[in-house]
Scaffold this active site. Structure first.
Site, PDB file in Angstrom:
ATOM      1  CB  ALA A  23      -0.942  -0.004   1.203  1.00 38.71           C
TER       2      ALA A  23
ATOM      3  CG  HIS B 269       9.332  -2.245 -14.432  1.00 35.32           C
ATOM      4  ND1 HIS B 269       8.591  -1.139 -14.789  1.00 35.32           N
ATOM      5  CD2 HIS B 269       8.565  -2.919 -13.538  1.00 35.32           C
ATOM      6  CE1 HIS B 269       7.447  -1.142 -14.133  1.00 35.32           C
ATOM      7  NE2 HIS B 269       7.397  -2.213 -13.379  1.00 35.32           N
TER       8      HIS B 269
END
Lengths: 326, 326
Positions: free
Chosen positions: B8, B155
Site C-alpha cells: 500500500a 521493467h
C-alpha cells in the site's frame, strides 16, 4: 473462449472508458428507460402494475440481450478440428433491467426495489432450470466502467449455459472432496467458524451472513451466504427473498459509503439446479470491488496480492453508519 | 491470496490511473533512471560496460522489488487456523530494469537491447533454479496502466515461489494427461497443426513460432513457442536467445503498429526447472493485450467473450509492415 463478433456492434470501443459523470434520472436515448421498450427484444418477465408487456409501468423488466454472447437459435453442435474441440455458442443471455430510474443503484434502493430485483433473478432462475437444457445458470452484475459496464442504466445479467464451466466444476469437486473427508459442507463449517471468530463478519440477519472471506483475493471482497444449507439458488424459498434483499443492500451500502461508490462485480455461485439438495455445495453471492488492476503478477502466478486484510476490511465496513429505512 | 499491506506504500492509489502521456527519455525523479541506483535495493545482476555495481553504465539491471509481494526474510512456515491453511509469504520478487532510457519499450528496441533483456531473464531463471528452494519461477511484464503498471520506466518482474500455483499445476496435469493418452506433447502437436493450417500463424523463424492461439480468450492474444521440445525456460540454450529476441520484438512491434501501442501483459509459462527434460509440458511466452475489461460474464462463467477471431487477428498482424533493421 466464446467467439462473439456480433458483440463488436455494441456501443463500446476498445480503449474507450465511460466517464464517471453523474447521470440524469431519465435519459431519452437510453434503450432501458421507460418509453423505449421497443428498442430492446421483447420482455420475458416483468413486475408491473397491470400495464401491457413492453410498455411503461414496470418496476423490473427482463429481456434477451440484444447482443447475446450465447444464442438460442443454434443446435449446440459439438465437433473437433485438428486437436481442438469446439461447439456452437448455444444458451440464453438475458438482461435484468433493475429499475425504471436511469441513475438508480442497488446500494441506494429501497428494500422493496431490491426485493423486486431479486424476485426477477429467482423467477428466471427457476424458469430456465426446468428441463435438462441448461445445467448451469449464472447471474451477475457489473457496476461501473472498471467492472466492464457498457450501459449506465442499472442492469444485471443472466447466462444459462449447456456447459458447466471449468472453474465451477473445480469448485464443486473441491467442495465434494471436503465433504468426502469431513462429512460436512465446507461453507457451513466456514460460517460456524466465522460466527465464532467474529473478526471477518460484516453483516447478518436470521437468514444470511455477510463476511469478508479469509484470504480474500481482492480488497473489500464480500460473500453473502444463506445460514441454512442450500446447494442451489433455486432452493431459496420465496420468504428468503426479503432477508436476502436486506443483507445485499446492507453490504452494498456499506461499500458505497466507505469507498465512495466503488465499481464492483457480483456473481451468484450456485450448484447446478439438477443437483439441488446435495450436501456438499452451498450457493452464495460474491461481491468483488474493482479497486485494483489484475496485472502480470496475478495472471502469471494465479496468486492475488491483497493490500487490505479481510479483518481490516470487515472492521471498517462494520463501523459504517447505515440508516435503517426501508 | 497474498496479503501484502506493505505494498500500500507503493506510488499508486486506488482508483488512480496513469495518464497516457508521452514520457521523456530521462526523468530525474525516476528510481530506475541512471544516477538514481541508490534509490533501489542493491543490484543482483546487470549487463554493463565495466562500471561498478549500482552506478550508471548498465544496459539492463536486476534488483529486488522495493515493495516485494514475497520476502526472503521468512521461514516459509505453514500453519492451520480453523479450517484454513496459511503460510508466510516467502520467495523472491525481482525487478528487471530493461533499459537506461526512461521511455523505451521492447517493441521499439534494437535486437541487441531485447537480447540483453532476455539474457537477464535467462540468467536469473538459471540462478534461482539452483537448489530445491523455488520450484517455480514466473517472469512477466506489465505494459501500460490497463495492464497494472505503477511505474513508467520499462521493467519486467520475476517471482520465485516455493509453491506451484494451482492454475500452473492444472496446466501441467492437463498436458500430462494428453501425453498419457497420445504419447506426444500437446504443444508440439499444436505447432505441427498450426504450421499446416497457417491461418493463425503470425511470425516464425527457424527456432520459434508466433501464433494467435485457437480459441484465444483475448483479442490479439499471441503465443511464442520454441519449435523444439523444451519443458522449462531454463532448457533454452544461450544461442536460442537471439532468435527469441527477434520473434518477441517482431510480435510486439506488429501489435504496436496495428493497435497503436496497446497495453499488454506477457508471461513466460514454464515447467518447474526440476522437471526440465520431461516430455509433456512445453515452455512458451503468452502476450495478452489489455483491450477489454474482464467483467461479470468472464468472472462468473470463466468463459471469455472474444470479439476478434484469432484467424482475423493473425491475418491483420501478418499484414503489418515491420522494418527489418537490427
Amino acid at each position: 473462449m466464446i467467439l462473439s463478433p456480433e458483440r463488436a456492434q455494441r456501443p463500446y470501443k476498445f480503449g474507450e472508458r465511460a466517464e464517471s459523470i453523474s447521470h440524469p434520472e431519465y435519459d431519452p436515448k437510453c434503450p432501458f428507460c421507460p418509453g423505449n421498450e421497443a428498442e430492446t427484444p421483447k420482455e420475458v418477465f416483468a413486475l408491473r402494475d397491470g400495464s401491457a408487456p413492453d410498455t411503461p409501468g414496470w418496476r423490473v423488466r427482463v429481456v434477451e440481450n440484444k447482443f447475446p454472447a450465447l444464442s438460442l437459435n443454434r443446435e449446440g453442435l459439438r465437433a473437433t478440428y485438428g486437436l481442438y474441440r469446439w461447439m456452437e455458442g448455444v444458451g440464453r443471455h438475458e438482461v435484468i433491467i433493475e429499475s425504471p430510474i436511469h441513475n438508480r443503484t442497488p446500494a441506494l434502493m429501497s428494500i422493496d426495489e431490491v426485493k423486486d430485483l431479486l424476485t426477477a433473478y429467482h423467477r428466471r432462475y427457476l424458469e430456465l432450470s426446468k428441463g435438462p437444457r441448461y445445467p448451469i445458470i449464472i447471474i451477475f452484475r457489473n457496476q461501473g466502467p472498471q467492472a466492464g459496464t457498457s450501459l449506465a442504466h442499472p442492469h444485471s445479467q443472466l447466462i444459462a449455459s449447456p456447459v458447466v464451466p471449468r472453474h465451477i466444476r473445480y469448485d464443486l469437486k473441491e467442495a465434494e472432496r471436503y465433504w468426502d473427508d469431513q462429512g460436512s459442507c465446507v461453507y457451513c463449517d466456514l460460517m460456524k467458524f466465522e460466527v465464532q471468530e467474529r473478526a471477518r463478519l460484516v453483516s447478518k440477519n436470521d437468514d444470511f451472513l455477510g463476511i469478508a472471506p479469509y484470504a480474500s483475493t481482492l480488497p473489500y471482497e464480500l460473500w453473502i451466504l444463506p445460514r441454512v444449507h442450500q446447494a442451489s439458488f433455486g432452493e431459496l424459498p420465496e420468504v428468503g427473498i426479503e432477508p436476502l434483499a436486506w443483507i445485499l443492500r446492507d453490504c452494498l451500502r456499506r461499500l458505497y459509503r466507505l469507498l465512495n461508490n466503488p465499481d464492483y462485480n457480483y456473481v451468484i455461485h450456485s450448484a447446478p439446479h439438477s443437483t439441488a439438495g446435495q450436501p456438499h455445495y452451498h450457493w452464495h453471492l460474491e461481491i468483488l470491488p474493482r479497486l485494483t488492476t489484475r496485472a502480470g503478477f496475478e495472471i502469471g502466478s494465479g496468486m492475488y496480492i491483497n493490500i487490505v486484510a479481510p479483518e481490516v476490511a470487515a472492521e471498517r465496513l462494520r463501523s459504517v453508519q447505515v440508516e435503517e429505512e426501508r
